[in-house]
Design an enzyme around this catalytic site. Structure first.
Site, PDB file in Angstrom:
ATOM      1  N   TYR A 159       0.825  -1.210   0.000  1.00 53.75           N
ATOM      2  CA  TYR A 159       0.000   0.000   0.000  1.00 53.75           C
ATOM      3  C   TYR A 159       0.861   1.262   0.000  1.00 53.75           C
ATOM      4  CZ  TYR A 159      -3.999  -3.013   1.092  1.00 53.75           C
ATOM      5  OH  TYR A 159      -4.964  -3.981   1.063  1.00 53.75           O
ATOM      6  N   LYS A 209       3.337 -15.623   2.506  1.00 52.15           N
ATOM      7  CA  LYS A 209       3.240 -16.334   1.218  1.00 52.15           C
ATOM      8  C   LYS A 209       4.673 -16.621   0.796  1.00 52.15           C
ATOM      9  CE  LYS A 209       0.795 -17.740  -2.371  1.00 52.15           C
ATOM     10  NZ  LYS A 209      -0.044 -18.937  -2.279  1.00 52.15           N
ATOM     11  N   ASP A 241      -3.210 -18.220   1.761  1.00 54.05           N
ATOM     12  CA  ASP A 241      -4.392 -18.811   1.125  1.00 54.05           C
ATOM     13  C   ASP A 241      -5.007 -19.872   2.031  1.00 54.05           C
ATOM     14  OD1 ASP A 241      -1.912 -19.902   0.604  1.00 54.05           O
ATOM     15  OD2 ASP A 241      -2.360 -20.591  -1.412  1.00 54.05           O
ATOM     16  N   ASP A 265      -5.377  -6.853   5.786  1.00 55.89           N
ATOM     17  CA  ASP A 265      -6.552  -6.102   5.340  1.00 55.89           C
ATOM     18  C   ASP A 265      -7.633  -7.077   4.876  1.00 55.89           C
ATOM     19  OD1 ASP A 265      -8.205  -4.102   4.527  1.00 55.89           O
ATOM     20  OD2 ASP A 265      -7.014  -3.495   2.788  1.00 55.89           O
ATOM     21  N   ASP A 269     -11.331  -8.968   7.326  1.00 53.19           N
ATOM     22  CA  ASP A 269     -12.763  -8.850   7.012  1.00 53.19           C
ATOM     23  C   ASP A 269     -13.492 -10.175   7.218  1.00 53.19           C
ATOM     24  OD1 ASP A 269     -12.435  -6.188   6.458  1.00 53.19           O
ATOM     25  OD2 ASP A 269     -13.669  -6.243   4.644  1.00 53.19           O
TER      26      ASP A 269
END
Ligand code: NAD
Length: 378
Positions: A159, A209, A241, A265, A269
């Site tokens: 980001y 990852k 994942d 991020d 959720d």
């Protein structure tokens, strides 16, 4: 700690019984103004009950700041946020800016304030409440007993990395983003995660990852190095994942979940599904320790400005009120007061006096009513 579940980063102010709480409130846009209104009422009740002096200033952030000053993060807001002991934010975002370029959108204000305050760790506690088990689309037995905290790196990664941009100077348009991390960026958030784990069930799950990304390979190396200082905490690694799947299949296996900015991020959720509604989730963004012993803190509900229900007195204020509990604990070291707010929220939830998103059996309560019930329960 019951309630927010973010206990563990205790400040050194805990032995002071009466404090001067100097708080900046940035209500922002949409339901941000409604939920922070109730959270501030709760803060006032706590200050009055425990005899703390409370000074509240209000500032502009997001769409309202663009309307009034032309920029989503005005210099005055930056000054106020650096002067405050602690900042409570609502949410930003207005539909009229949906097609504006990223640098002129209200959401740019969020990146601005996080960077200015130097908050590098975002803590998102996710827990299930008995009264809300049926609000989650998952089976009760999967959700009952979930109690985890997601620790997301907030100041680095893709980001913020450069170069970035959309380019039209080649044979066809192309776009670039850069994921970059330094060892020290990884180390400071990892230490915070281990400190939290130490005060909880002593289980650390580091998400990366590393089978594909070099940033993740460094991440894993640094986490392993830091873990040597916390032999009492059990460390596991998981690929992002698989983590996304396990959070739904077996959420109770998680205690502290540590991850970089973008993965955090996205994964956090999923917490909304576990908690029953996104309106339930508080968050705390923590930076360096201040000379006073308190942690620099920016507190906000996880949800956005919810234009679809804004201005209707329907928004669930628990995420914002839970953020106040986190503020009391982290920025001010007021664990007793924080626990009282968490207990009051639980009482109100158990009494079924909740907003429409939690699908109560009877008539849903309004945002203001829920705030009032929590104040009474304190
Ligand atoms: P959102 O979180 O605002 O809303 C998603 C859905 O959840 C909507 O149906 C909304 O009604 C519901 N919801 C959210 N909070 C609720 C609450 N407290 N009580 C009851 N229901 C609630 O996400 P979105 O719709 O994707 O985004 C709307 C705007 O908010 C956009 O401009 C987005 O960029 C912005 N946004 C801001 C933040 C932030 O300020 N931290 C975070 C996410 C999104």
């Amino acid at each position: 700690m019951p309630g927010t579940g973010v206990g563990g980063l205790s400040s050194e102010q805990g032995d002071r019984s009466v404090l001067n709480l100097n708080v900046l409130v940035l209500p922002g846009d949409g339901i941000g103004t409604e939920v922070t209104g109730e959270a501030v009422k709760v803060l006032r009740v706590v200050a009055s009950k425990w005899g703390h002096q409370l000074t509240i200033r209000e500032g502009l952030l997001g769409g309202i700041a663009i309307h009034k000053t032309g920029t989503p993060f005005p210099a005055e807001t930056e000054k106020l946020s650096l002067a405050a002991d602690s900042v409570l934010m609502g949410a930003v975002g207005l539909p009229e800016f949906d097609n504006a370029p990223p640098e002129t959108r209200p959401e740019r204000g969020l990146l601005g304030i996080r960077k200015a305050m130097g908050v590098f760790a975002n803590l998102r506690p996710v827990r299930s409440y008995k009264a809300l088990l049926n609000s989650s689309p998952l089976k009760n037995e999967l959700v009952d007993g979930v109690d985890m905290i997601i620790v997301r790196e907030l100041n680095g990664g893709i980001y913020y990395g450069t170069p970035r941009g959309v380019y039209d100077d080649g044979p066809e348009p192309y776009a670039v983003n850069t994921m970059a991390y330094t060892k020290s960026e990884i180390e400071r958030v990892t230490r915070m995660g281990f400190e939290l784990a130490r005060k909880r069930r002593k289980k650390m799950m580091s998400v990366d990852k590393s089978n594909v990304l070099e940033c993740s390979q460094l991440w894993r190396r640094v986490v392993v190095e830091v873990a040597a200082d916390y032999p009492d905490v059990a460390l596991e690694h998981i690929l992002v994942d698989n983590c996304a799947m396990q959070l739904i299949l077996n959420p109770k296996r998680f205690d502290v979940v540590l991850t970089e900015n973008m993965f955090g991020d996205i994964l956090s959720d999923e917490g909304a599904v576990l908690a029953g509604s996104i309106g339930m989730l508080p968050s705390a963004s923590i930076g360096a320790k201040k000379p006073s012993g308190a942690w620099t803190g920016l507190y906000e509900p996880v949800h956005g400005s919810a234009p679809d229900i804004a201005g209707q007195n329907k928004a669930n204020p628990f995420g914002a009120i839970g953020s106040v509990a986190a503020m009391l604990e982290y920025s001010f070291g007021l664990t007793e007061e924080a626990a009282a707010v968490n207990r009051a929220m639980e009482l109100v939830l158990n009494g079924g006096k909740v907003t429409a998103d939690l699908k109560p059996a009877g008539t849903p309560a309004t945002t203001e009513q829920v705030g009032e019930y929590v104040c009474q329960a304190i």
